[in-house]
Design a protein around this motif. Structure first.
Motif, PDB file in Angstrom:
ATOM      1  N   GLY A 139       0.797  -1.220   0.000  1.00 35.73           N
ATOM      2  CA  GLY A 139       0.000   0.000   0.000  1.00 35.73           C
ATOM      3  C   GLY A 139       0.823   1.260   0.000  1.00 35.73           C
ATOM      4  O   GLY A 139       0.280   2.362   0.022  1.00 35.73           O
ATOM      5  N   HIS A 140       2.160   1.120  -0.055  1.00 36.82           N
ATOM      6  CA  HIS A 140       3.055   2.273  -0.110  1.00 36.82           C
ATOM      7  C   HIS A 140       3.754   2.303  -1.464  1.00 36.82           C
ATOM      8  O   HIS A 140       4.287   1.288  -1.917  1.00 36.82           O
ATOM      9  CB  HIS A 140       4.123   2.194   0.988  1.00 36.82           C
ATOM     10  N   LYS A 141       3.772   3.469  -2.091  1.00 39.66           N
ATOM     11  CA  LYS A 141       4.491   3.594  -3.348  1.00 39.66           C
ATOM     12  C   LYS A 141       5.959   3.234  -3.161  1.00 39.66           C
ATOM     13  O   LYS A 141       6.548   3.490  -2.106  1.00 39.66           O
ATOM     14  CB  LYS A 141       4.360   5.023  -3.897  1.00 39.66           C
ATOM     15  N   PHE A 142       6.528   2.647  -4.208  1.00 40.96           N
ATOM     16  CA  PHE A 142       7.925   2.245  -4.136  1.00 40.96           C
ATOM     17  C   PHE A 142       8.810   3.433  -3.830  1.00 40.96           C
ATOM     18  O   PHE A 142       8.671   4.512  -4.420  1.00 40.96           O
ATOM     19  CB  PHE A 142       8.356   1.610  -5.461  1.00 40.96           C
ATOM     20  N   ASN A 143       9.720   3.237  -2.880  1.00 40.23           N
ATOM     21  CA  ASN A 143      10.659   4.268  -2.467  1.00 40.23           C
ATOM     22  C   ASN A 143      12.039   3.624  -2.392  1.00 40.23           C
ATOM     23  O   ASN A 143      12.246   2.712  -1.590  1.00 40.23           O
ATOM     24  CB  ASN A 143      10.248   4.843  -1.109  1.00 40.23           C
ATOM     25  N   ASP A 409      -5.639   2.823  -0.382  1.00 36.53           N
ATOM     26  CA  ASP A 409      -6.988   2.624   0.144  1.00 36.53           C
ATOM     27  C   ASP A 409      -7.296   1.136   0.318  1.00 36.53           C
ATOM     28  O   ASP A 409      -7.977   0.748   1.276  1.00 36.53           O
ATOM     29  CB  ASP A 409      -8.018   3.259  -0.797  1.00 36.53           C
ATOM     30  N   VAL A 410      -6.798   0.333  -0.608  1.00 39.63           N
ATOM     31  CA  VAL A 410      -6.943  -1.120  -0.458  1.00 39.63           C
ATOM     32  C   VAL A 410      -6.238  -1.569   0.820  1.00 39.63           C
ATOM     33  O   VAL A 410      -6.773  -2.343   1.621  1.00 39.63           O
ATOM     34  CB  VAL A 410      -6.362  -1.862  -1.682  1.00 39.63           C
ATOM     35  N   ALA A 411      -5.027  -1.038   1.029  1.00 36.55           N
ATOM     36  CA  ALA A 411      -4.276  -1.380   2.242  1.00 36.55           C
ATOM     37  C   ALA A 411      -5.021  -0.943   3.498  1.00 36.55           C
ATOM     38  O   ALA A 411      -5.095  -1.685   4.488  1.00 36.55           O
ATOM     39  CB  ALA A 411      -2.894  -0.729   2.199  1.00 36.55           C
ATOM     40  N   ALA A 412      -5.589   0.259   3.463  1.00 29.80           N
ATOM     41  CA  ALA A 412      -6.343   0.753   4.616  1.00 29.80           C
ATOM     42  C   ALA A 412      -7.526  -0.154   4.919  1.00 29.80           C
ATOM     43  O   ALA A 412      -7.838  -0.424   6.090  1.00 29.80           O
ATOM     44  CB  ALA A 412      -6.830   2.182   4.351  1.00 29.80           C
ATOM     45  N   SER A 413      -8.174  -0.660   3.884  1.00 27.27           N
ATOM     46  CA  SER A 413      -9.320  -1.563   4.071  1.00 27.27           C
ATOM     47  C   SER A 413      -8.880  -2.888   4.676  1.00 27.27           C
ATOM     48  O   SER A 413      -9.519  -3.420   5.587  1.00 27.27           O
ATOM     49  CB  SER A 413     -10.022  -1.792   2.727  1.00 27.27           C
ATOM     50  N   ILE A 414      -7.772  -3.431   4.159  1.00 25.86           N
ATOM     51  CA  ILE A 414      -7.255  -4.698   4.681  1.00 25.86           C
ATOM     52  C   ILE A 414      -6.854  -4.543   6.139  1.00 25.86           C
ATOM     53  O   ILE A 414      -7.248  -5.340   7.004  1.00 25.86           O
ATOM     54  CB  ILE A 414      -6.062  -5.179   3.831  1.00 25.86           C
TER      55      ILE A 414
END
Length: 448
Positions: A139-143, A409-414
């Protein structure tokens, strides 16, 4: 088997306790041993874990990851009225949800559509392999300067072991690791998944690390353990840190108990299932992997990822999907129906994700290329309202129309369904800065 500390050792009795565990096996391509995983997880801060998760929430998760970018056009978001160069070779069929259609390659999904929630307005915000595995599984953009932990790693740190079964397991090796996708990230190597390579449908399928080395019986292992205990008794007399020895003993005992546990052996043994159940899931890699995932959740694992490869269809998209989609159709529908019949859907979240979408227009090689602005996903169980299609894309499936959702948002839901506090901060071990668990918002249609 990989060894972190290769050395010439004729047998376990003359080696160290750590060498003994390394001889039993390595947990992944990164050489994480049972001992190091358990040792590291036990060192997690109790206060941090307490703030991070709701202790009363015992929801588990099975995540199906189809690596490569599964075409949204040719699965759950067909465009039957588009031109042939968008529509492709497959037809659209009616589903149990009036007014909605799926690909004709997914007849079981169509029949049981009232059991699922399909989201069509997912903007994956990426179109590149390996960065997709890092982004979509966390759920985090690649950094490039920070490796964010995947979902399973956060759950393993948050909740730890429930039984002898590792809390974070990955079935198959179909996660791209080039940018550390699907790993423990800054939480540490000990939160990497317990990785199960091989094909659960194969007759000779075995799971390393839970079986003694070839030719060594459980009784022989126990004798070796007794010998190691005798050696360590002598080592203790010369060591000043008695507390460290005692803590070490506890972790070795946990690792050894997993290797020798009848319950652990049983959890991984698909022969315990009836032929009918195995047939229902499908006698193929994906079917038996989903069945194994259900058994592992039943036995105490908290987060199981089923990884499936071969979905990068730049050429011969339709020929490839004719082979890949029927197992996908049978395996996932059978998993959900089985969980429902067993009364497990209330506390088991099932999620399907893929890298990104595919291009609306079919290319000159009869394939579809990467597409960064439209994709689809699925969520079932743990209070997710069933029987709905969330959102829509435009007439050619190029991007969502109206409201769109993102991987965060998918990560927040999970995480919300699994009882994780989205506002919690982990502390980076490298520079001490706070790193938030999630920056998205739970998707209302998925939350119920």
């Amino acid at each position: 088997m990989l060894k972190l500390f290769p050395q010439k050792v004729s047998n376990c009795e003359t080696g160290s306790r750590r060498q003994f565990l390394l001889e039993v096996g390595a947990l992944s391509a990164f050489g994480i041993t049972l001992d190091s995983m358990m040792r590291g997880q036990a060192h997690a801060s109790n206060s941090e874990s307490g703030a991070l998760a709701d202790p009363s929430n015992d929801t588990n998760c099975i995540l199906i990851w189809t690596r490569g970018g599964t075409s949204h056009h040719d699965t759950f978001d067909p465009k039957p009225n588009a031109s042939a160069d968008v529509r492709g070779d497959f037809s659209a069929i009616s589903t149990a949800l009036p007014g909605y259609q799926f690909s004709d390659q997914l007849p079981l999904f169509a029949k049981h559509a009232n059991e699922f929630t399909i989201m069509r307005n997912l903007n994956p915000q990426n179109g590149s392999h390996s960065t997709a595995d890092a982004f979509m599984l966390s759920g985090h953009k690649f950094n490039p300067s920070v490796t964010y932990p995947c979902y399973g790693a956060v759950i393993a740190k948050t909740k730890g072991f429930k039984t002898n079964i590792p809390p974070h397991i990955q079935i198959g090796t179909n996660v791209d690791r080039r940018f550390n996708g699907g790993l423990g990230g800054y939480l540490g190597l000990q939160y990497n998944p317990f990785e199960i390579p091989g094909d659960p449908n194969a007759k000779n399928f075995t799971v390393r690390d839970i079986s003694p080395p070839s030719g060594i019986s459980i009784d022989r292992m126990k004798r070796r353990q007794q010998a190691l205990q005798a050696i360590d008794t002598l080592q203790r007399q010369a060591d000043q840190n008695q507390n460290a020895f005692e803590a070490s003993d506890a972790h070795y005992k946990n690792a050894f108990s997993m290797i020798t546990s009848a319950d652990t052996q049983k959890a991984f043994d698909l022969s315990e299932e009836s032929n009918k159940t195995r047939d229902d899931y499908g006698r193929h890699y994906l079917g038996q992997s989903c069945l194994l995932a259900r058994r592992l959740i039943e036995s105490g694992s908290r987060f199981v990822t089923v990884s499936s490869g071969g979905w990068d269809t730049h050429t011969n998209n339709f020929k490839s999907l004719k082979k890949s989609l029927p197992p996908f159709d049978r395996a996932l529908t059978s998993l959900v129906l089985d969980l429902k019949q067993r009364g497990m859907l209330d506390n088991t979240l099932v999620v399907w994700l893929t890298d990104f979408g595919r291009t609306p227009v079919i290319n000159s090689a009869a394939g579809r290329d990467h597409w960064a602005t439209a994709s689809t996903m699925m969520m079932i169980g743990a209070g997710t309202p069933a029987g709905q299609i969330v959102g829509a894309t435009d007439d050619i499936g190029s991007r969502p129309v109206g409201k769109e959702y993102y991987p965060a948002d998918v990560a927040a839901s999970i995480y919300t369904k699994l009882g994780v506090n989205l506002d919690h901060y982990f502390i980076s071990p490298e520079d001490g800065r706070p790193l938030i668990v999630n920056e998205g918002q739970p998707i209302p249609e998925l939350m119920g």
